[in-house]
Structures are given as C-alpha cells and as structure tokens.
Design a protein around this motif. Structure first.
Motif, PDB file in Angstrom:
ATOM      1  N   ILE A 216       0.875  -1.182   0.000  1.00  0.00           N
ATOM      2  CA  ILE A 216       0.000   0.000   0.000  1.00  0.00           C
ATOM      3  C   ILE A 216       0.903   1.220   0.000  1.00  0.00           C
ATOM      4  O   ILE A 216       1.668   1.440   0.938  1.00  0.00           O
ATOM      5  CB  ILE A 216      -0.922   0.029   1.237  1.00  0.00           C
ATOM      6  CG1 ILE A 216      -1.708  -1.286   1.350  1.00  0.00           C
ATOM      7  CG2 ILE A 216      -1.859   1.222   1.184  1.00  0.00           C
ATOM      8  CD1 ILE A 216      -2.579  -1.375   2.593  1.00  0.00           C
ATOM      9  N   ILE A 217       0.831   1.992  -1.083  1.00  0.00           N
ATOM     10  CA  ILE A 217       1.784   3.094  -1.235  1.00  0.00           C
ATOM     11  C   ILE A 217       1.035   4.382  -1.589  1.00  0.00           C
ATOM     12  O   ILE A 217      -0.066   4.346  -2.137  1.00  0.00           O
ATOM     13  CB  ILE A 217       2.859   2.702  -2.286  1.00  0.00           C
ATOM     14  CG1 ILE A 217       4.044   3.638  -2.229  1.00  0.00           C
ATOM     15  CG2 ILE A 217       2.294   2.597  -3.685  1.00  0.00           C
ATOM     16  CD1 ILE A 217       5.328   3.012  -2.724  1.00  0.00           C
ATOM     17  N   GLY A 218       1.649   5.528  -1.252  1.00  0.00           N
ATOM     18  CA  GLY A 218       1.015   6.806  -1.560  1.00  0.00           C
ATOM     19  C   GLY A 218       1.634   7.912  -0.730  1.00  0.00           C
ATOM     20  O   GLY A 218       2.458   7.659   0.149  1.00  0.00           O
ATOM     21  N   ARG A 219       1.210   9.146  -1.005  1.00  0.00           N
ATOM     22  CA  ARG A 219       1.738  10.284  -0.265  1.00  0.00           C
ATOM     23  C   ARG A 219       1.335  10.230   1.214  1.00  0.00           C
ATOM     24  O   ARG A 219       0.370   9.562   1.558  1.00  0.00           O
ATOM     25  CB  ARG A 219       1.169  11.579  -0.846  1.00  0.00           C
ATOM     26  CG  ARG A 219       1.913  12.096  -2.037  1.00  0.00           C
ATOM     27  CD  ARG A 219       1.067  13.149  -2.694  1.00  0.00           C
ATOM     28  NE  ARG A 219       1.405  14.491  -2.265  1.00  0.00           N
ATOM     29  CZ  ARG A 219       0.651  15.554  -2.551  1.00  0.00           C
ATOM     30  NH1 ARG A 219      -0.497  15.411  -3.192  1.00  0.00           N
ATOM     31  NH2 ARG A 219       1.015  16.745  -2.172  1.00  0.00           N
ATOM     32  N   PRO A 220       2.040  10.997   2.064  1.00  0.00           N
ATOM     33  CA  PRO A 220       1.645  11.076   3.468  1.00  0.00           C
ATOM     34  C   PRO A 220       0.177  11.506   3.605  1.00  0.00           C
ATOM     35  O   PRO A 220      -0.287  12.354   2.833  1.00  0.00           O
ATOM     36  CB  PRO A 220       2.575  12.149   4.046  1.00  0.00           C
ATOM     37  CG  PRO A 220       3.779  12.137   3.154  1.00  0.00           C
ATOM     38  CD  PRO A 220       3.263  11.790   1.790  1.00  0.00           C
ATOM     39  N   SER A 221      -0.521  10.897   4.539  1.00  0.00           N
ATOM     40  CA  SER A 221      -1.916  11.257   4.851  1.00  0.00           C
ATOM     41  C   SER A 221      -2.921  10.888   3.759  1.00  0.00           C
ATOM     42  O   SER A 221      -4.063  11.333   3.807  1.00  0.00           O
ATOM     43  CB  SER A 221      -2.063  12.758   5.158  1.00  0.00           C
ATOM     44  OG  SER A 221      -1.898  12.948   6.539  1.00  0.00           O
ATOM     45  N   ALA A 222      -2.522  10.077   2.785  1.00  0.00           N
ATOM     46  CA  ALA A 222      -3.466   9.664   1.736  1.00  0.00           C
ATOM     47  C   ALA A 222      -4.557   8.744   2.296  1.00  0.00           C
ATOM     48  O   ALA A 222      -5.633   8.621   1.706  1.00  0.00           O
ATOM     49  CB  ALA A 222      -2.721   8.955   0.607  1.00  0.00           C
TER      50      ALA A 222
END
Ligand SMILES: Nc1nc2c(ncn2[C@@H]2O[C@H](COP(=O)(O)OP(=O)(O)OP(=O)(O)O)[C@@H](O)[C@H]2O)c(=O)[nH]1
Ligand SMILES: [Mg+2]
Length: 299
Positions: free
Chosen positions: A8-14
């Motif tokens: 699970i990947i993505g920008r902070p707070s996504a």
C-alpha cells in the motif's frame, strides 16, 4: 489457493493506514491527521477460503532532503519490489503533488499489478476528475479504468470490490500465516506504536515528527496457577528538545497522563491480557540524525 503480498503506497496522509485497518477489520496500523505517521512496513493479513493476502502498509512517500525522510521514502519504495500486487492510494481532496509524479514513474513499469484507489470520496471536497485527469496526463494509457477504484477508507465504501479484484489477480501459492493472524507485529512494537499514536494525537504541528517511543522494560506477570495476570510495561516517550518534553508532559502532567491513559485503554482492548503502562518523558537530542538508531527503528 491464492497468496500474495500487496503493497500500500502513496503520499503522506493519503489514508493508507486507515485503509489497512478497514481491510483487516482490526487496528493494525496507527492513524493520525499528521502526515508521516507511519514509519515502518506494517503487515496486515486477511485469510479467506480462496487464500491469503498479506498487505504491507508503508510510510508516506515524501520528498525532502532530511535523512529521516529519505529513510522512510526508501522503505516505501523497497516494498514495491517485495510485492506481487500494489495499491496506490490517492487523496482526492488534495491537488496532486511532485511525489505523485515520482510514484507514477515507479508504478508505470508495474502498472499491470497495480490498482489505483481514489480515496476520501466521502468528503464533499473530493475531486475525482482532477485525480483521473492527472493520471491520464502523467501516465497516458498505463492504467485501465478497471484498475481504478473510488473508495472511502474511512467508511469502507468500495473496499470489498478492491479486495475481490486483488484475489482475482493474486497468484497461486501457499498460505504464509495461520488462519487467525491479522498482523505479524511483535507485542513490543505494537505497544510503542499505540503510545506514539496517542502522543501524536494530543500534540501539535511538528512535534509528532520529533518523538519516538522506547521500551525500557516489559514483563509478563503470572498468577500462582501459571496463568497470565498482566503485561507490565515501562516506556519512554522521547523528544528532541526540552521544550518538546514540556509539551508532552503538559500543565501539571496533564498531557502525559492522558497519553498514558488512552494508550493503556487501547492496549487492553488489543491484547488478550491486562496491560499496565508506566510512561515517562525524556530527551534525546538530534536523534533523527543518528544513523544507528534510525536503522534499528525504521524497518
Ligand atoms: N474523511 C476521510 N478521512 C480519511 C479517509 N482515509 C483516511 N482519512 C483520514 O486521513 C488522515 C490520514 O490517514 P492515515 O491513514 O494516517 O494516512 P496515511 O496515508 O497512512 O499517512 P502516513 O502514515 O502519514 O503516510 C486521518 O485523519 C484519517 O482519519 C477517508 O476515506 N475519508
Ligand atoms: Mg500511515
């Protein structure tokens, strides 16, 4: 039987950790409104008749020239190589940032094993069209409409379709964990994380990034008949500066009392035995520049 690791990947707070918790139906990964809450690769597991999916929550993917942030970014990036499938979580209430473009570059070559989740669709300020247009502009033709899912990690809307899709895509393989496991985290780590979450949620601004938790002592106490009486824990909330220590302690010790109380309450729900927490605050200056400590802490 199906079996897969799913990053699970993505920008902070996504909303990555919120998503993991919703998928597992348990509190696996800590959540806060402050970006860069997750600092480790955290595994959450679901097992069904058709097989097992092992999800890996990762630290928010964030550009910065700070050593600490780069460790986190490397961790997130490294999870991609370890995974059969990827969930890329995008906060549709925010305009896409530079990290989004970098992530798309990483994901383009593995687009066939990636699902994109447009998250926070429960919020009125969501903008799905903006997110979709951005993906099409930066990665034209890479992601089919069938691999994009509007969801709300908070309410759970759209999540069951995502899980079904992951099971369809997952390769055949052996189950990696027993049926009833929902995470493989050690008790000591979970205690540290829950304390950190409670501290983040009472504190403000940049303080959350300046703290970590250290377990000084942890002991299982038994009754005379050998059954478990309670888990006794002594831990330290460690700040970078004396002024931050003051905030954590609070007026008349009010803050540290609340952090301890909130953490102990939640730990008592998580563990099948009673937990007693002794929590103090101390200072370790410039700890975020200490390579040895960071290597032990960020994994
Ligand atoms: N309304 C709404 N809020 C959400 C949703 N998903 C996450 N949030 C909120 O967004 C904030 C960040 O959520 P996290 O799950 O901690 O985000 P994250 O991607 O794990 O963040 P890092 O660990 O910092 O990278 C929290 O306040 C969540 O409650 C959603 O679907 N709807
Ligand atoms: Mg997180």
């Amino acid at each position: 039987m199906k079996s897969a690791f799913v990053s699970i990947i993505g920008r902070p707070s996504a909303g990555k950790s919120t998503l993991l918790n919703k998928i597992c139906g348990e509190k696996v990964s800590i959540v806060s409104p402050v970006p860069q809450t997750t600092r480790n690769k955290i595994r959450g597991i679901i097992t069904r008749d058709t097989g097992q999916l092992v999800f890996i929550d990762t630290p928010g993917y964030h550009n910065s020239d700070k050593k600490f942030n780069n460790y986190l970014k490397d961790l997130a990036g490294s999870s991609l190589a370890e995974s059969d499938l990827v969930l890329y979580v995008i906060d549709t209430t925010r305009a896409p940032g530079a990290e989004e473009e970098e992530l798309l570059e990483l994901l383009k070559p593995i687009a066939a094993k990636t699902l994109i989740l447009f998250n926070k669709t429960d919020l009125p300020e969501k903008n799905i069209q903006r997110a979709a247009a951005y993906i099409e502009e930066k990665a034209p033709g890479c992601f089919s409409p069938e691999s994009i899912f509007p969801v709300s990690a908070e309410s759970g809307d759209g999540i069951s379709r995502v899980i079904q899709h992951l099971y369809d895509m997952a390769p055949e393989g052996e189950q990696m964990y027993p049926d009833d496991y929902y995470t493989d985290q050690q008790p000591e780590f979970r205690v540290m994380e829950i304390i950190r979450e409670k501290a983040i949620n009472i504190s403000r601004q940049e303080l959350p990034h300046s703290i970590y938790v250290e377990i000084a002592d942890m002991e299982m106490k038994h009754n005379e008949d050998g059954s478990v009486k309670k888990l006794w824990v002594r831990a330290f909330l460690v700040a970078e500066r004396e002024s931050q220590k003051g905030i954590l302690v609070g007026h008349g010790g009010e803050n540290i009392k609340n952090i301890r109380g909130d953490a102990q309450r939640e730990l008592n729900q998580i563990f099948p035995y009673r937990v007693h927490l002794d929590l103090r605050v101390k200072v370790n200056q410039k700890w975020r520049r200490n390579d040895g400590l960071l290597k032990r802490m960020l994994f």
